[in-house]
Design a protein around this motif. Structure first.
Motif, PDB file in Angstrom:
ATOM      1  N   ALA A 263      -0.625  -6.496   5.059  1.00  0.00           N
ATOM      2  CA  ALA A 263       0.060  -5.271   5.482  1.00  0.00           C
ATOM      3  C   ALA A 263      -0.951  -4.367   6.154  1.00  0.00           C
ATOM      4  O   ALA A 263      -2.085  -4.243   5.704  1.00  0.00           O
ATOM      5  CB  ALA A 263       0.663  -4.570   4.268  1.00  0.00           C
TER       6      ALA A 263
ATOM      7  N   ALA B 227      -7.857  -3.630   6.013  1.00  0.00           N
ATOM      8  CA  ALA B 227      -6.858  -4.148   6.957  1.00  0.00           C
ATOM      9  C   ALA B 227      -7.474  -5.132   7.960  1.00  0.00           C
ATOM     10  O   ALA B 227      -6.834  -5.519   8.928  1.00  0.00           O
ATOM     11  CB  ALA B 227      -6.180  -2.991   7.689  1.00  0.00           C
TER      12      ALA B 227
ATOM     13  N   SER C  35      -8.945  13.337   5.765  1.00  0.00           N
ATOM     14  CA  SER C  35      -9.394  13.911   7.033  1.00  0.00           C
ATOM     15  C   SER C  35      -8.761  13.182   8.213  1.00  0.00           C
ATOM     16  O   SER C  35      -8.694  13.709   9.309  1.00  0.00           O
ATOM     17  CB  SER C  35     -10.912  13.833   7.135  1.00  0.00           C
ATOM     18  OG  SER C  35     -11.484  14.392   5.979  1.00  0.00           O
TER      19      SER C  35
ATOM     20  N   ASN D  19      -4.517   2.580  -0.618  1.00  0.00           N
ATOM     21  CA  ASN D  19      -5.922   2.923  -0.884  1.00  0.00           C
ATOM     22  C   ASN D  19      -6.077   4.025  -1.926  1.00  0.00           C
ATOM     23  O   ASN D  19      -7.194   4.425  -2.223  1.00  0.00           O
ATOM     24  CB  ASN D  19      -6.603   3.364   0.409  1.00  0.00           C
ATOM     25  CG  ASN D  19      -7.001   2.183   1.265  1.00  0.00           C
ATOM     26  OD1 ASN D  19      -6.831   1.042   0.857  1.00  0.00           O
ATOM     27  ND2 ASN D  19      -7.537   2.447   2.434  1.00  0.00           N
TER      28      ASN D  19
ATOM     29  N   GLY E 261      -3.079  -3.519  -0.766  1.00  0.00           N
ATOM     30  CA  GLY E 261      -2.271  -4.546  -0.110  1.00  0.00           C
ATOM     31  C   GLY E 261      -2.333  -5.908  -0.763  1.00  0.00           C
ATOM     32  O   GLY E 261      -1.772  -6.864  -0.243  1.00  0.00           O
TER      33      GLY E 261
ATOM     34  N   VAL F  65       3.797  -5.708  -0.155  1.00  0.00           N
ATOM     35  CA  VAL F  65       3.922  -4.747   0.944  1.00  0.00           C
ATOM     36  C   VAL F  65       4.828  -3.604   0.502  1.00  0.00           C
ATOM     37  O   VAL F  65       5.979  -3.833   0.107  1.00  0.00           O
ATOM     38  CB  VAL F  65       4.550  -5.419   2.189  1.00  0.00           C
ATOM     39  CG1 VAL F  65       4.592  -4.437   3.356  1.00  0.00           C
ATOM     40  CG2 VAL F  65       3.785  -6.678   2.566  1.00  0.00           C
ATOM     41  N   ALA F  66       4.314  -2.386   0.570  1.00  0.00           N
ATOM     42  CA  ALA F  66       5.147  -1.220   0.249  1.00  0.00           C
ATOM     43  C   ALA F  66       6.089  -0.983   1.420  1.00  0.00           C
ATOM     44  O   ALA F  66       5.650  -0.906   2.573  1.00  0.00           O
ATOM     45  CB  ALA F  66       4.260   0.003   0.034  1.00  0.00           C
TER      46      ALA F  66
ATOM     47  N   GLU G 191     -12.646   7.131  -2.479  1.00  0.00           N
ATOM     48  CA  GLU G 191     -11.340   7.170  -1.829  1.00  0.00           C
ATOM     49  C   GLU G 191     -11.121   6.113  -0.764  1.00  0.00           C
ATOM     50  O   GLU G 191      -9.997   5.833  -0.413  1.00  0.00           O
ATOM     51  CB  GLU G 191     -11.074   8.565  -1.239  1.00  0.00           C
ATOM     52  CG  GLU G 191     -12.226   9.104  -0.401  1.00  0.00           C
ATOM     53  CD  GLU G 191     -11.965  10.501   0.151  1.00  0.00           C
ATOM     54  OE1 GLU G 191     -11.265  11.280  -0.497  1.00  0.00           O
ATOM     55  OE2 GLU G 191     -12.455  10.778   1.261  1.00  0.00           O
TER      56      GLU G 191
END
Ligand SMILES: Cc1cc2nc3c(=O)[nH]c(=O)nc-3n(C[C@H](O)[C@H](O)[C@H](O)COP(=O)(O)OP(=O)(O)OC[C@H]3O[C@@H](n4cnc5c(N)ncnc54)[C@H](O)[C@@H]3O)c2cc1C
Lengths: 304, 478
Positions: B70, B81, B135, B148, B201, B205-206, B416
């Motif tokens: 994903a 990713a 950010s 994440n 992931g 998959v959300a 993060e």
């Protein structure tokens, strides 16, 4: 310090006590002992280590044994005007309230207790020590097992040691009560700590600096009271917050947490449904993390 | 198209998605990387529009024995990713609808491709926002934030993504669809939602996310404090927190960061200072004013130079603009940068920052520090020029040294950005092999075959089913 060295003798001793075989349960303060059903009668009871091992006020974190009582924890933290808002019985243990995972009545402001947990060390089914999460206030290293362990009723392991996030004790706290529409109360306030409602009367908790608490209180036409009402202990369901608007429970004794959706009392409404697919995932996890079913046998997180 | 089996796989995907299944060089060029320096080799990219399509893609992958990955906006910084192990890429860019804003429950249901800032903009007039504000919020997706467990400056007071996600619809690696969590405070059973958030992931998959809405604060004050010595600035951070104050945000920039940001955005940052702190207080007016006083008096005890309090929204936005554009501004000194992410106890900030400077010197790199100081979350940026031969080796070696220094100071691998591919092989610095085997056991309950974003998060040794290991492409740095 090596990973090995970070594990204290108390935790090792507890791991040895849990051992690799035989049915076992951890007895905490036994204040919510019947949640999920009683453990099998032949189960061996062990007690998690206790003690506040390090409180670092400038980090706002505290490391303690899972067997530490909430009263002991709050006394130590209060010396630096800090708290962990777990809001359960004073003789309950930290490990116990996390294993049950039911948050206290100030959840509206402080969030669920699982968000206060930074690191957990538990003893797994094989008697081995597992560490998850990390000691800092922010961390995304690895899978979030801590959240999985909160509310797991000890079915995945015996919680031995935790690191929790602390918060400053608010300068002022007021409880107010009277007859009012609780949803209107909620819409008037900015991040209140708690709004309780029994169908007629509301109780509101406002926290912060005194001038804010007074200004918020002035928005409501309520009387100051000592504290929250005693919660009915007959039962507890979690509903969508908005469905409390249509809540009709006649006759029985109940108190609802507005904005959160928890209803305490003898209430004939379901909740906590688990879908078939989730149930099979949960059963698989149980089987993987405790293949012989020795951890807290008898108790059920997922109803049969 | 790499080979015959790919051609058949592509045909099957094309039959479902039409031209939203792609394998052209142009698309593939876009999907080999994320925000990190890592590079993989994409084979096929799918752009589904809804859950049934995601489900069909996963089914087709299963039929062909192929993993899938994903992808949101590809801004991740840990290589999460980056395609390794030959996955079919499922990009959520076309799943970008805000489905429902449910103010009575203070929830919004969104598709995973909705951009973080788009959601908060939509909510703003209603008096609410989505609290996590990375950010990168103009471009990153909510699906990526969930995967994440992303943070942002304002997560100091409000908590990271996990605290703001009530429920997630997921297409699981076996192709089934389920909803983890629900809109109640205590969903039945174990907290699978909490486990999924931050799983990068690797658990499915959300496809829909119910996020919690946070009321906009009635009062906000933003302060810029400058210090002649970075050590005083860092000590002030600890002292502010120790004074019982949790600001909404507490960000730090070092001298080099101030200089390049100021040249880039002209926010009026004091270029002669060694460090600045950007502090934001929000909430009810009394608490905010009290906070301003606490910050001021603590800062004075730590040799603060100027205390600038933004007088209006415009000035406030300008101060933030400097912070939020810092990464882009780095391009002014070197064409490339590597952004690190570790957390240390706040009390160790000074010590670790000094080590970071020494490490950068030792490897002949430039270190710029702009970070979430309030929660000890360091973000050393190593600026470099990739055309210099051998520079990437030095960058990686310096990165490893920074991670090591952070862990030695009692910190963690990532605050993060996640583990992804970048820090996968560092996991053993923080976790024992038994800890990692336990994590893998749990991951496996979701994905016994290792189909969902293979080769990420856990080092290969700890994974029970590493069927794809042999496929790591040549060019991928892992
Ligand atoms: C300049 C800059 C600044 C940044 N600042 C911050 C910051 O302040 N705080 C912070 O936390 N991060 C920050 N990041 C990192 C990054 O933006 C975040 O991690 C972001 O959440 C990633 O979102 P994305 O949509 O780009 O995800 P991607 O990079 O596309 O994917 C990230 C991971 O999520 C998975 N994923 C994506 N979508 C889904 C889905 N629908 N279902 C399951 N898994 C999925 C992917 O497989 C991958 O593992 C920054 C990045 C940059 C470039």
């Amino acid at each position: 310090m090596s990973l090995e060295e970070q594990i204290s003798p108390e935790i090792r001793k507890f791991a040895a006590e849990v051992g690799p075989t035989g049915p076992v349960t951890v007895a905490g303060g036994q204040t919510q002992w019947e949640v999920g059903g009683l453990p099998d009668p032949n189960v061996r009871k062990v007690v998690a280590p206790s003690g506040v091992w390090s409180h670092q006020p400038e980090e706002m974190t505290v490391r303690c044994g899972a067997g530490t009582t909430l009263i002991e924890l709050s006394e130590v933290l209060a010396q630096h005007s800090q708290m962990v808002p777990l809001d359960m019985a004073p003789n309950a243990t930290v490990g116990g309230v996390l294993a049950v995972g039911r948050s206290g009545i100030r959840r509206l402001r402080y969030g669920p207790m699982r968000d206060l947990v930074l690191q957990i060390r538990h003893v797994d089914h094989a008697g081995k020590i597992v560490t998850s999460g990390g000691p800092t206030v922010k961390n995304v290293s690895g899978y979030d097992l801590c959240r999985l362990l909160v509310g797991s009723l000890g079915k995945f392991g015996c919680i031995a040691e935790v690191i929790l996030r602390c918060l400053p004790i608010p300068a002022a706290t007021k409880w107010l009560s009277g007859i009012a529409d609780p949803f209107e109360v909620y819409s008037k306030l900015y991040r209140p700590s708690s709004i309780l409602w029994d169908g007629k009367r509301v109780w509101v908790c406002i926290e912060g600096v005194l001038s804010d608490v007074e200004a918020e209180a002035a928005l409501l036409n309520l009387e100051e009271v000592e504290g929250p009402p005693a919660l009915p202990v007959g039962g507890r369901v979690a509903l969508e917050p908005k469905s409390l608007k249509d809540l009709e429970v006649n006759g029985s004794n109940w108190i609802a947490e507005i904005g959160v959706g928890i209803v305490h009392g003898d209430i004939p409404i379901g909740g906590g449904q688990v879908s078939e697919r989730n149930r099979s995932l949960m059963r698989d996890l149980e089987h993987r993390l405790d293949p012989t079913g020795r951890l807290n046998p008898g108790r059920q997180v997922v109803e049969a | 198209m790499q080979n015959k089996s790919d051609a058949k796989l592509f045909d099957d995907l094309h039959a479902v998605l039409g031209d939203r299944a792609r394998a052209g060089d142009f698309e593939l060029g876009l999907y080999g990387k994320d925000g990190s320096v890592l590079q993989g080799e994409p084979a096929i990219v799918c752009l589904p529009v809804d859950t049934p399509e995601v489900r069909e893609i996963v089914d087709i992958c299963l039929d062909h024995g192929r993993p899938f990955l994903a992808r949101g906006s590809g801004t991740g910084l840990a290589g999460g990713a980056v395609p390794v192990g030959d996955p079919v890429i499922i990009a959520t860019a076309k799943m970008n609808k805000i489905i429902e804003v449910d103010l009575d429950n203070r929830i919004a249901w969104v598709e995973p491709g909705v951009l973080n800032l788009d959601l908060s903009r939509e909510l703003m007039p209603l008096g609410f926002h989505f609290a996590p504000d990375p950010s990168s919020q103009q471009v990153c997706s909510i699906g990526g934030n969930v995967a994440n467990n992303s943070g942002g400056p304002h997560c100091l007071a409000y908590g990271v993504t996990s605290a703001h996600v009530a429920a997630i619809e997921v297409v699981l690696p076996d192709g089934s669809v389920t909803v983890l969590g629900d809109l109640t405070a205590e969903p039945g059973g174990y907290d699978l939602r909490g486990l999924f958030v931050g799983s990068e992931g690797t658990m499915g998959v959300a496809t829909k996310i119910a996020v919690r809405l946070t009321p906009n604060p009635p009062a906000i004050r933003t302060l810029l404090l400058d210090f002649e010595d970075v050590r005083d600035g860092a000590a002030a951070v600890s002292a502010i927190i120790a004074a019982g104050l949790i600001p909404a945000a507490l960000e730090m920039m070092d001298k080099r960061a101030i200089e390049i940001v100021e040249a880039f955005v002209n926010a009026g940052y004091p270029t002669e200072a060694d460090a600045v702190l950007l502090v934001e207080l929000d909430g009810l007016p009394g608490g905010v004013e009290h906070g301003v006083e606490v910050v001021r008096s603590v800062a004075e005890r730590h040799q603060v130079g100027n205390v600038r309090v933004a007088v209006d929204d415009e000035e406030r936005e300008l101060l933030w603009k400097g912070r939020k554009n810092a990464f882009g501004a780095v391009a002014r000194i070197k064409p490339d940068y590597y952004l690190h992410d570790t957390v240390v106890p706040r009390g160790k900030l000074v010590e670790v920052l000094e080590k970071v400077y020494n490490i950068a010197d030792a490897y002949d790199l430039i270190a710029v520090n702009v970070f979430h100081a309030g929660d000890g979350n360091l973000h050393p940026i190593l600026a470099y020029d990739s055309s210099e031969p051998g520079v990437l080796e030095r960058v990686h070696a310096a990165g490893r040294a920074i991670v090591t220094a952070s862990i030695e100071a009692g910190g963690v691998l990532s605050g993060e950005h996640g583990i992804g591919l970048e820090k996968r092989d560092y996991m053993g610095m923080l976790f024992s092999s038994h800890d990692m085997a336990t994590q893998d056991l749990i991951r496996e309950a979701f994905d016994p075959q290792g189909f969902a974003n293979p080769l990420k998060v856990l080092p290969s040794g700890s994974r029970c089913s590493d069927s794809f290991h042999q496929h790591v492409p040549e060019g991928a740095w892992v």
